[in-house]
Design an enzyme around this catalytic site. Structure first.
Site, PDB file in Angstrom:
ATOM      1  N   ARG A 179       0.816  -1.215   0.000  1.00  0.00           N
ATOM      2  CA  ARG A 179       0.000   0.000   0.000  1.00  0.00           C
ATOM      3  C   ARG A 179       0.855   1.275   0.000  1.00  0.00           C
ATOM      4  O   ARG A 179       0.529   2.268   0.630  1.00  0.00           O
ATOM      5  CB  ARG A 179      -0.973   0.011   1.187  1.00  0.00           C
ATOM      6  CG  ARG A 179      -1.924  -1.186   1.221  1.00  0.00           C
ATOM      7  CD  ARG A 179      -2.772  -1.246  -0.034  1.00  0.00           C
ATOM      8  NE  ARG A 179      -3.629  -2.438  -0.018  1.00  0.00           N
ATOM      9  CZ  ARG A 179      -3.331  -3.582  -0.648  1.00  0.00           C
ATOM     10  NH1 ARG A 179      -2.219  -3.688  -1.352  1.00  0.00           N
ATOM     11  NH2 ARG A 179      -4.152  -4.604  -0.591  1.00  0.00           N
ATOM     12  N   SER A 217     -11.774  -0.343   1.897  1.00  0.00           N
ATOM     13  CA  SER A 217     -10.989  -0.811   3.036  1.00  0.00           C
ATOM     14  C   SER A 217     -10.408   0.387   3.792  1.00  0.00           C
ATOM     15  O   SER A 217      -9.703   1.216   3.216  1.00  0.00           O
ATOM     16  CB  SER A 217      -9.868  -1.729   2.552  1.00  0.00           C
ATOM     17  OG  SER A 217      -9.136  -2.237   3.626  1.00  0.00           O
ATOM     18  N   GLU A 261      -5.778   3.391   5.535  1.00  0.00           N
ATOM     19  CA  GLU A 261      -5.612   3.112   4.114  1.00  0.00           C
ATOM     20  C   GLU A 261      -6.402   4.123   3.297  1.00  0.00           C
ATOM     21  O   GLU A 261      -6.004   4.514   2.202  1.00  0.00           O
ATOM     22  CB  GLU A 261      -6.070   1.695   3.792  1.00  0.00           C
ATOM     23  CG  GLU A 261      -5.779   1.244   2.375  1.00  0.00           C
ATOM     24  CD  GLU A 261      -6.047  -0.229   2.168  1.00  0.00           C
ATOM     25  OE1 GLU A 261      -6.625  -0.573   1.123  1.00  0.00           O
ATOM     26  OE2 GLU A 261      -5.689  -1.039   3.043  1.00  0.00           O
TER      27      GLU A 261
END
Length: 323
Positions: A181, A230, A300
């Site tokens: 990420r 998410s 995130e």
């Protein structure tokens, strides 16, 4: 195209910005373009006509003016006070997808799903996972987007980006510095395109895998809700949703925001949430998870802009505006 007509009795940021061929809009609403459907306006929004228009704008934009790029805003929370400076939103000039052998060249605004569909139609396997990522190729590059066991780093060959001065850069896979990420590309660079590589596959097999992904998402995630996808990255060796569940946060509500009962790593706007409700809920989840596990969850979801003056966010804010 010239700037949109407006009525401002006082000087506005838009008066300091260079002439463009695309569209410049003052005080542009953002809530209607985000998946959460919350947040304040952009001080100015720029939709470039093409990459050259974007480069010219960046070259002429005063260096003290903040520049923020958004895609389809599927994994984005815009705070209630709005976003100072210029918000750039890439449009139709950046959505083209072309195929050459087992390589696909996609504009940064191309939907991940559309790239997966193009790969399927061309008999290119290995890109099916993109159909499970609700965003654009630019966003996937920025955060090494991944799902269902694969990440963009597994398939990306190269990318093109413009720096803050408008200079174009050709980036190899190694240049991107992709990890979980994360990308090492400077935050103020703007991706414009990418080349992805798969391998020969059977159309029917590829289609079946994409159908499996779509079914799995519908069964396990609140895909039809007002959500930002998410919320927290998985800590090493852990699943964020499991930590949240063990901390007793499933279904937790603040104002009009709720932790999804279907998948508790998703935050929901129940219809009346503000951005402050959602961010406060996320911070409360982080606090409870830290208290129960000693693990500090990392956002995130990308959070941009400034809170409203009435913000009541909790003090566990060590990560600032970035995920």
């Amino acid at each position: 195209m010239t700037a949109a007509p407006r009525m401002h009795p006082e000087p506005h940021l838009i008066d300091r910005l260079p002439a463009v061929r695309g569209r410049l809009t003052a005080d542009a609403p953002l809530a209607n373009v985000t998946w959460f459907r919350v947040g304040g306006p952009a001080e100015a929004m720029f939709k470039p006509a093409d990459a050259a228009d974007l480069g010219d704008f960046l070259a002429g934009c005063p260096t003290d003016v903040p520049v923020t790029v958004i895609g389809v805003a599927s994994n984005l929370l815009v705070r209630d006070g709005g976003v100072p400076g210029v918000v750039i939103r890439l449009g139709r000039a950046f959505v083209d997808v072309s195929v050459n052998g087992c390589e696909i060249t996609a504009g940064a605004a191309a939907l991940d799903l559309n790239v997966a569909n193009a790969a399927r139609d061309a008999g290119i396997a290995g890109l099916e996972f993109l159909s499970g990522i609700p965003g654009t190729i630019g966003g996937a590059l920025r955060m090494n987007g991944g799902a269902y066991g694969r990440e963009l780093s597994d398939v990306v060959v190269s990318a093109t980006a413009l720096d803050r001065s408008g200079l174009s850069h050709a980036l190899s896979r190694d240049d991107l510095g992709l990890s979980y990420r994360h990308s090492n590309v400077p935050e103020d660079w703007i991706f414009t395109s990418a080349v992805l590589r798969g391998h020969p596959g059977d159309h029917a097999d590829i289609g079946r895998r994409m159908h499996e992904i779509a079914t799995s998402r519908a069964e396990s995630q609140p895909v039809k809700a007002r959500t930002g996808g998410s919320t927290f990255a998985n800590p090493p060796g852990e699943k964020a949703w499991a930590l949240i569940d063990r901390a007793g946060c499933r279904g937790l509500t603040i104002g009009g925001a709720q932790v999804s009962e279907k998948h508790c790593n998703f935050l929901l706007n129940l219809g009346t949430a503000t951005a402050d409700d959602l961010e406060s809920l996320g911070e409360e989840v982080r606090r409870r998870v830290y208290e129960t596990s000693g693990i500090e969850l990392r956002w995130e979801i990308r959070r941009i802009g400034v809170p409203a003056s009435s913000s009541t966010l909790s003090p566990l804010r060590s990560q600032g505006n970035r995920p």
